[in-house]
Write an enzyme that holds these catalytic residues in place. Structure first.
Site, PDB file in Angstrom:
ATOM      1  N   LEU A 129       0.805  -1.224   0.000  1.00 13.52           N
ATOM      2  CA  LEU A 129       0.000   0.000   0.000  1.00 13.52           C
ATOM      3  C   LEU A 129       0.842   1.280   0.000  1.00 13.52           C
ATOM      4  CD1 LEU A 129      -2.891  -0.973   2.432  1.00 13.52           C
ATOM      5  CD2 LEU A 129      -2.978  -0.787  -0.049  1.00 13.52           C
ATOM      6  N   CYS A 152       2.893  -1.451   8.980  1.00 12.13           N
ATOM      7  CA  CYS A 152       1.473  -1.198   8.714  1.00 12.13           C
ATOM      8  C   CYS A 152       0.683  -2.492   8.519  1.00 12.13           C
ATOM      9  CB  CYS A 152       1.316  -0.305   7.490  1.00 12.13           C
ATOM     10  SG  CYS A 152       2.103   1.302   7.699  1.00 12.13           S
ATOM     11  N   HIS A 153       1.217  -3.416   7.727  1.00  5.57           N
ATOM     12  CA  HIS A 153       0.494  -4.651   7.448  1.00  5.57           C
ATOM     13  C   HIS A 153       1.360  -5.888   7.589  1.00  5.57           C
ATOM     14  CE1 HIS A 153      -1.815  -1.460   5.403  1.00  5.57           C
ATOM     15  NE2 HIS A 153      -2.798  -2.070   6.008  1.00  5.57           N
ATOM     16  N   GLY A 154       2.611  -5.722   8.029  1.00  7.73           N
ATOM     17  CA  GLY A 154       3.452  -6.871   8.341  1.00  7.73           C
ATOM     18  C   GLY A 154       4.252  -7.460   7.202  1.00  7.73           C
TER      19      GLY A 154
END
Length: 188
Positions: A129, A152-154
């Protein structure tokens, strides 16, 4: 009495009419392009923007095992001086384990096709992202693969900037770069 271009029978030659229609349309198109060109040309990047399309970095001061972040085209670029251990780990990974298979040598080759295994240069933008992964500063979490970690999302990247775990679909991008000397690299 004035002379008329319409023949006495009242019929106009169709080939002449077709020619006049095509010529009028062509002149209209040329006029529209002439009016629109200054507006279209205004969309080109300014000279100062084009000057920023490349950046030169002296990598002499980067110690082995450390990384710096430079700004290029408004994006962070990570320049990492890899250790022998990091290089060996990156080269030992089987391509079958990678989501976006790419050899380590392909990621450390400059535009002159010279392989410099000790230097990894990648655009520091997560391919999931667009976050900026951590791992360039001493003490940053680097994830399970000792590369970069996107909190943020790993997403986790290895020491070659390849995606190993998490939702990111692609490896960190490698920009065009060229070593102009042993210590000076030009990105872009």
């Amino acid at each position: 009495m004035a002379s008329s271009s319409i023949p006495a029978g009242g019929h106009v030659d169709p080939t002449r009419r077709d020619f006049l229609m095509v010529a009028t349309g062509a002149m209209g198109a040329v006029g529209a392009i002439a009016v629109a060109w200054p507006f279209i040309n205004n969309l080109n990047p300014a000279a100062d923007t084009l000057a920023l399309s490349t950046v030169e970095v002296n990598v002499k001061a980067i110690p082995v095992g450390q990384a710096i972040t430079v700004n290029w085209r408004g994006k962070p670029v990570f320049i990492r001086h890899r250790t022998e251990k990091e290089i060996k780990e990156a080269e030992a990974v089987p391509l079958s384990e990678l989501r976006d298979p790419e050899t380590d040598d392909a990621r450390v080759t400059d535009t002159a096709k010279k392989v410099r295994r000790e230097w990894l240069i990648v655009v520091g933008v997560c391919t999931h992202l667009g976050c900026v992964p951590l791992g360039t500063k001493q003490g940053d979490p680097r994830g399970e693969y000792d590369g970069w970690f996107c909190p943020c999302h790993g997403s986790q990247y290895d020491t070659s900037g390849r995606i190993r775990k998490g939702p990111a679909p692609l490896n960190l991008a490698v920009p065009d770069y060229l070593f102009t000397s042993d210590t000076l690299v030009r990105i872009g």
